[in-house]
Design an enzyme around this catalytic site. Structure first.
Site, PDB file in Angstrom:
ATOM      1  N   ASP A 130      26.147  41.658 -29.444  1.00  0.00           N
ATOM      2  CA  ASP A 130      25.342  42.543 -28.829  1.00  0.00           C
ATOM      3  C   ASP A 130      23.666  42.638 -29.446  1.00  0.00           C
ATOM      4  O   ASP A 130      23.997  42.231 -30.707  1.00  0.00           O
ATOM      5  CB  ASP A 130      26.009  43.985 -28.882  1.00  0.00           C
ATOM      6  CG  ASP A 130      25.580  44.717 -30.290  1.00  0.00           C
ATOM      7  OD1 ASP A 130      24.796  45.176 -30.452  1.00  0.00           O
ATOM      8  OD2 ASP A 130      26.576  44.668 -31.141  1.00  0.00           O
ATOM      9  N   CYS A 152      12.638  34.355 -11.062  1.00  0.00           N
ATOM     10  CA  CYS A 152      12.080  33.051 -10.755  1.00  0.00           C
ATOM     11  C   CYS A 152      12.146  32.576  -9.406  1.00  0.00           C
ATOM     12  O   CYS A 152      11.403  31.711  -9.053  1.00  0.00           O
ATOM     13  CB  CYS A 152      12.883  32.444 -11.783  1.00  0.00           C
ATOM     14  SG  CYS A 152      12.751  32.605 -13.651  1.00  0.00           S
ATOM     15  N   CYS A 161      15.928  28.363 -13.110  1.00  0.00           N
ATOM     16  CA  CYS A 161      16.435  29.677 -12.865  1.00  0.00           C
ATOM     17  C   CYS A 161      16.738  30.269 -11.787  1.00  0.00           C
ATOM     18  O   CYS A 161      15.598  30.207 -10.888  1.00  0.00           O
ATOM     19  CB  CYS A 161      15.903  30.568 -14.023  1.00  0.00           C
ATOM     20  SG  CYS A 161      16.400  32.292 -14.221  1.00  0.00           S
ATOM     21  N   ASP A 168      29.118  52.200 -29.895  1.00  0.00           N
ATOM     22  CA  ASP A 168      29.065  52.215 -31.088  1.00  0.00           C
ATOM     23  C   ASP A 168      29.594  53.588 -31.638  1.00  0.00           C
ATOM     24  O   ASP A 168      29.435  54.588 -31.166  1.00  0.00           O
ATOM     25  CB  ASP A 168      27.874  51.573 -31.837  1.00  0.00           C
ATOM     26  CG  ASP A 168      26.732  52.436 -31.483  1.00  0.00           C
ATOM     27  OD1 ASP A 168      26.789  53.620 -31.290  1.00  0.00           O
ATOM     28  OD2 ASP A 168      25.505  52.072 -31.665  1.00  0.00           O
ATOM     29  N   SER A 169      29.621  53.781 -33.011  1.00  0.00           N
ATOM     30  CA  SER A 169      30.128  55.008 -33.803  1.00  0.00           C
ATOM     31  C   SER A 169      29.277  55.746 -34.232  1.00  0.00           C
ATOM     32  O   SER A 169      29.482  57.184 -34.588  1.00  0.00           O
ATOM     33  CB  SER A 169      31.160  54.642 -34.741  1.00  0.00           C
ATOM     34  OG  SER A 169      30.461  53.975 -35.807  1.00  0.00           O
ATOM     35  N   GLY A 170      27.863  55.413 -34.119  1.00  0.00           N
ATOM     36  CA  GLY A 170      26.626  56.324 -34.819  1.00  0.00           C
ATOM     37  C   GLY A 170      26.329  55.791 -36.251  1.00  0.00           C
ATOM     38  O   GLY A 170      25.480  55.935 -36.872  1.00  0.00           O
ATOM     39  N   CYS A 199      17.325  33.334 -10.964  1.00  0.00           N
ATOM     40  CA  CYS A 199      17.260  34.962 -11.183  1.00  0.00           C
ATOM     41  C   CYS A 199      16.209  35.279 -10.245  1.00  0.00           C
ATOM     42  O   CYS A 199      15.434  34.522  -9.860  1.00  0.00           O
ATOM     43  CB  CYS A 199      16.866  35.640 -12.668  1.00  0.00           C
ATOM     44  SG  CYS A 199      15.051  35.592 -12.863  1.00  0.00           S
ATOM     45  N   HIS A 254      14.906  38.570 -15.653  1.00  0.00           N
ATOM     46  CA  HIS A 254      15.095  37.241 -16.137  1.00  0.00           C
ATOM     47  C   HIS A 254      15.932  37.310 -17.381  1.00  0.00           C
ATOM     48  O   HIS A 254      16.620  36.547 -17.562  1.00  0.00           O
ATOM     49  CB  HIS A 254      13.676  36.579 -16.069  1.00  0.00           C
ATOM     50  CG  HIS A 254      13.770  35.180 -16.877  1.00  0.00           C
ATOM     51  ND1 HIS A 254      14.130  34.093 -16.310  1.00  0.00           N
ATOM     52  CD2 HIS A 254      13.517  34.978 -18.168  1.00  0.00           C
ATOM     53  CE1 HIS A 254      14.147  33.236 -17.247  1.00  0.00           C
ATOM     54  NE2 HIS A 254      14.033  33.951 -18.337  1.00  0.00           N
TER      55      HIS A 254
HETATM   56 ZN    ZN Z   1      14.469  33.426 -14.294  1.00  0.00          ZN
END
Ligand code: ZN
Length: 397
Positions: free
Chosen positions: A296, A341, A336, A94-96, A338, A367
């Protein structure tokens, strides 16, 4: 092959949701995509290697914070932030401008969502045509952040995608100030572009990590006529690779959806569209239908640090610190995949938070990052298969 390109792969039949690809010199971003915030060149308790393992496509860093610490020159000496933090994938800075706003008017998130106009300790001294004068929170020194300075710092940092310098207007200012600020941000955008195209320290349009592309920012707050003026400026009077939607998005979710919808519809298909600072999964399901390509937000990693794990459904998150989980042998989500998990129970995670063990932050961050990347993958598949609405119903059932 082009170093940078943007293309739409499929537009949904019932909505304006679309899948696409942003190609950068550091790789491809399949859209819609979520961009994780590594504000000060770190995803807080999580390394870039772990982020990659959790299917992360792109991260962002912050011009304002990095210019103060460690200074952009040190990053440039590494050949850019990609090398400095060992992230080999696409990156945005980003530009600030966002920080000018947060320093001047209070909490950014609260203001964007219209919740508050509380004043905070003001290290912002003035905003004028030249730029923004502020006091460093590191050493108290006076600094000027101008469009030229912002672009110079962003060229040092070397992210693939960089933003023009703007003032992010808060919700509590009136239409007249929003108008004045928008026109000034447009003049700053031209100055940003001119500096971007100048061959100073680096080749024109190149940062310390190589070639870069610039995003313009749509201003205008909640006022449709001002948004239209800003859309016209960004589409017809300035040449940018991508376009971000910035400024105040109103005081309620409905107002935000309305502002984003008419702005994105008018922006059309020529550019990838980024929505600044919004990343709640509920909002993402709604806003992809307006044609937003990238989002974002600090929330996935911030929530993790406070002990909240993201989950499907209306509730959206579990508070791991809740006593309910003290003897729960199940993972956060049994479906999940991940690393957290697959390997750890809720009771263990609960224990780590109770015992103030830093590993708890890391495991929930893992996660939450995996969760957001998986969410975007589900959304992309649903758009491609023209079943976004069924997928949304299933997600919240
Ligand atoms: Zn997870």
């Amino acid at each position: 092959m082009k170093k940078f390109s943007w293309k739409i792969n499929h537009i949904s039949t019932n909505t304006n949701a679309r899948t696409g690809e942003i190609i950068t010199p550091h790789g491809k971003i399949k859209t819609p995509a979520f961009i994780f915030c590594a504000t000060k060149a770190a995803l807080k308790s999580f390394s870039t290697i772990q982020a990659k393992e959790n299917n992360t496509q792109i991260i962002l860093s912050n011009t304002y914070h990095l210019m103060l610490q460690p200074g952009s020159e040190l990053i440039a000496k590494h050949g850019g932030l990609h090398n400095f933090m060992n992230w080999k994938g696409p990156m945005l800075t980003d530009s600030g401008g966002f920080q000018i706003f947060s320093l001047g008017h209070g909490s950014v998130a609260d203001e964007i969502k219209g919740r508050s106009s509380v004043k905070r300790n003001k290290s912002l001294l003035s905003i004028n045509e030249e730029g923004s004068l502020f006091q460093s929170y590191i050493d108290g020194s006076f600094k000027l952040l101008s469009p030229e300075k912002s672009i110079e710092v962003q060229r040092d940092i070397g992210a693939d995608l960089i933003l023009v310098f703007d003032e992010c207007t808060p919700f509590h200012v009136d239409k007249s100030y929003t108008d004045i600020s928008m026109k000034r941000s447009h003049r700053w955008a031209i100055r940003s572009l001119n500096r971007f195209n100048l061959n100073l320290k680096y080749k024109a349009g190149f940062g310390s990590s190589g070639e870069q592309k610039l995003y313009g920012i749509i201003q205008g707050g909640i006022y449709e006529d001002l948004r239209e003026e800003s859309i016209d400026f960004n589409l017809n009077k300035i040449d940018n690779f991508g376009i971000a939607i910035g400024g105040s998005l109103g005081s309620s979710k409905d107002e935000m959806y309305k502002v984003v919808n008419y702005t994105a519809l008018k922006l059309g298909n020529k550019h990838p569209i980024h929505l600044l600072g919004i990343g709640d999964p509920n909002d993402i399901w709604t806003l992809v239908k307006s044609g937003i390509d990238t989002f974002d937000c600090v929330s996935p990693t911030r929530l993790a640090r406070h002990g909240s794990a993201l989950i499907k459904g209306k509730k959206g998150k579990l508070n791991i610190k809740n006593k309910l989980f003290s003897e729960d042998l199940l993972p956060i989500d049994k479906d999940c995949n991940c690393p957290t998990c697959l390997n750890y129970s809720l009771a263990y995670l609960h224990h780590l938070f109770k015992a103030d063990e830093l590993l708890g932050l890391q495991l929930i961050t893992s996660h939450n990052i995996y969760f957001m990347n998986n969410l975007m993958n589900i959304i992309r598949n649903a758009i491609d298969n023209d079943n976004l609405e069924q997928a949304e119903k299933q997600w919240f059932s």
